[in-house]
Design a protein around this motif. Structure first.
Motif: not given
Length: 671
Positions: A79-89, A145-156
């Motif tokens: 929940s905090l990742i979706f509030l803090l990390f944007p969909f696109r850089r 999967l989406e939270a990891a893409r935003r906070a960690v990166g697309l590769p994982i």
């Protein structure tokens, strides 16, 4: 002291906090957060604080059952990742949270609360899922999967998705990769209603050990220990030959005790040390390479290593975190010693000296604050006397509060404590996402038998030769590390490649014999090392790229320099697999002393050969002999050590006796 610090900052052109943050956002996905405003800022603040308070409460008074502890941890993080990390850089500068991210955050809260609210029902009908159960499981996997893409990166995210596809398409794969396949119902159950999926061991470790140690690091940072590491490093190493480079090595080793991010270490220490190195005369790419190599090694430095080290406790089993930290001590010392020695020879080759007196801080004032290191020393003592890992971290936080009270400049007030709790939770978000995503990978590997299949395939490809198996494992870890954080990298390689290494190390043991701790440690530390080194290995070397952003040098050349400086990291893992005495497990003091002495001497010779300078410039024949001496000393065999020492002593004598014949031959710093 204040005047000295101002003068020092001006002299070294240290990056401002805004410039550091901009650099972090460019190269570190974990720092690519929104600058939320207004009511949403308060909501996020309260959410982060509540996350830390929940984790502290369970750490002090006892954890809930695994499903509840882990699902609540996951719900907070997502929940905090979706509030803090944007969909696109490129949306990072916007201060508003779009409606769809609010919806995703609410769904994440629902996922996190599903196990606590439905616990009795889920336990009573285990193995039988309702339509709602399946919907929640699917949503949980997609959100992860989406939270990891935003906070960690697309590769994982790509890697985890590929494993999910593999689980569905089992019968269509050739040879040993084929399996019977999993339908949506079975896979949903695996992913969210067992401890082999999203709620598996990786996030279990995140929800316990890792979070509390991240809090410990956040409290330490609030005392100003980060800047103190820089001041202490300058006070100790600043006046030595090529001082700023050695300051970078020393400071980064200390920073690694409280940070598990190579990029964050580079930006924190490098904004201070790289300008110093450039002013002294080091090439831009070499200065950036020194900082990148040293900062990456921070994750190898006990007592607080990268998050993956805590996972190792669970994956190996029957071992304490202290045993892992102790085993990693000599390899870590060798790693930093190798970089230190190479920077020394490079400085001698260029004719560079240390910092002048007016560039040095007041040593008396610096050493008066040595008490700031007591919490780190305390963690070592707590682990040494057998206090459980999580309790050791809690006592470390208490000790930090006590130590900070010694001086009004470091004393933490109520506001500082609240901010430390918030910062600790913020730093845990990406780790939680990475470990949840890694759980997906582990679940598929366990359910499909892929781990055993790939281990057998790896042994077959290497022809049963240990060295080739290690080499292939190294390549796999580095390639995976280029696209995923150390935590996920370690999870993948430890479940796929480490079993192959263990099998070959156990080849002479009776079938079914228990795996000795030293064998398991050797294999797991091997993949752990190379997963970390991926941060400086071109073409994707995030730590080197971040360093080049500070130095202004070429990123690829910076990565090449960093890899060359960190040559020890490419050698040491092979050393402790072939000679486990280096890990200080089941070895005598004499064995440990001998392997350390030969390894250090070998690193000394290798560094001289690679740089091309010892007491004087080495010609090509001398470089070959010196490199050969280093290689022979590093190979863990008795006869190779003897021949290596003979060559080393001969070269040392020749260099020493002829050192004044050509005198100093400084090379232009731009050459």
């Amino acid at each position: 002291m204040a005047d000295n610090q101002i003068k020092k900052d001006n002299l070294h052109d240290q990056l401002s906090e805004e410039e550091q943050l901009e650099l972090l956002k460019k190269y570190d996905p974990e720092s690519n957060t929104r600058d939320v405003k207004g009511i949403m800022k308060k909501i996020v603040f309260i959410g982060l604080l509540a996350f830390s308070l929940f984790q502290l409460y369970t750490a002090i008074f006892g954890q809930y059952t695994a499903y509840i502890q882990r699902s609540v941890h996951l719900g907070f993080a997502l929940s905090l990742i979706f509030l803090l990390f944007p969909f696109r850089r490129k949306m990072v500068r916007k201060d508003k949270v779009p409606f769809y991210d609010i919806i995703l955050a609410l769904l994440s809260i629902g996922v996190g609360l599903y196990w606590p609210l439905m616990y009795k029902d889920l336990v009573l009908r285990i193995g039988r899922m309702t339509d709602l159960d399946m919907a929640v499981a699917i949503i949980a996997v997609l959100l992860t999967l989406e939270a990891a893409r935003r906070a960690v990166g697309l590769p994982i995210t790509i890697i985890a998705s590929a494993f999910l596809i593999y689980a569905f398409t089992g019968p269509y794969w050739p040879g040993f990769l084929a399996h019977r396949g999993q339908d949506l119902t079975a896979l949903s159950q695996l992913m969210f209603y067992t401890t082999d999926g999203v709620l598996g061991t990786p996030i279990g470790v995140s929800a316990t050990f890792i979070f509390v140690f991240l809090l410990f690091g956040a409290f330490l940072v609030k005392t100003g220990v980060g800047q103190y590491f820089n001041d202490l490093a300058v006070a100790i190493a600043g006046k030595l030959t090529g001082g700023p480079a050695k300051v970078a090595v020393f400071s980064s080793a200390l920073q690694g005790t409280i940070s598990g991010s190579s990029v964050a270490n580079v930006v924190t220490s490098g904004s201070y040390t790289i300008p110093m190195m450039k002013k002294l005369g080091y090439r831009k790419e070499f200065a950036g390479g020194v900082e990148a190599a040293a900062s990456t090694g921070g994750q190898l430095m006990p007592p607080i290593m990268g998050a993956a080290a805590f996972l190792m406790v669970e994956f190996i089993g029957g071992i304490t975190y202290w045993e892992i930290a102790k085993a990693a001590a000599i390899p870590a010392v060798l790693y930093f010693a190798g970089i230190w020695i190479m920077t020394h020879f490079e400085a001698k080759r260029l004719g560079l000296e240390g910092l002048s007196d007016d560039q040095m801080p007041n040593r008396k004032e610096v050493f008066k604050k040595i008490y700031l290191l007591l919490p780190i020393l305390g963690i070592i003592v707590f682990l040494l006397i057998g206090i459980p890992t999580m309790q050791a971290a809690l006592w470390g936080i208490v000790l930090t509060l006590v130590v900070s009270a010694f001086d009004k400049e470091t004393r933490l007030n109520f506001k500082d404590i609240i901010l430390a709790l918030v910062d600790g939770a913020r730093s845990a978000l990406a780790v939680a996402a990475a470990t949840a995503c890694a759980g997906i990978i582990v679940g598929v590997v366990v359910k499909t038998g892929l781990g055993l299949s790939l281990a057998n395939g790896l042994i077959s490809a290497s022809g049963g030769h240990l060295f080739l198996t290690l080499f292939f494992t190294m390549l796999a870890a580095i390639v995976l590390g280029m696209g995923s954080p150390t935590t996920a990298n370690y999870v993948i390689t430890s479940t796929i490649a480490a079993p192959a290494v263990i099998a070959l190390l156990m080849i002479d043991e009776p079938t079914g014999a228990a795996v000795p701790v030293v064998v398991a440690l050797s294999a797991h530390l091997f993949v752990f090392y190379f997963g970390i080194i991926a941060d400086i290995t071109p073409p994707v070397a995030l730590a080197a790229f971040a360093a080049s952003g500070i130095s202004g040098g070429d990123p690829i050349r910076t990565g090449i320099n960093a890899s060359k400086l960190a040559i020890a990291a490419f050698i040491i893992p092979y050393m402790f697999v072939y000679n486990p005495a280096m890990l200080m497990v089941d070895a005598s003091v004499l064995e440990i002393a001998w392997v350390t002495l030969t390894a250090l001497t070998g690193m000394y010779a290798l560094s001289a050969g690679l740089v091309g300078y010892w007491y004087k410039k080495l010609n090509w024949i001398e470089r070959i002999i010196t490199l050969a001496a280093g290689a022979l000393l590093i190979i863990p065999e008795g006869m190779t050590d003897v021949f290596g020492f003979i060559l080393f002593v001969v070269m040392l004598a020749i260099q020493y006796m002829t050192r004044n014949k050509d005198g100093k031959e400084p090379v232009s710093a731009t050459s």
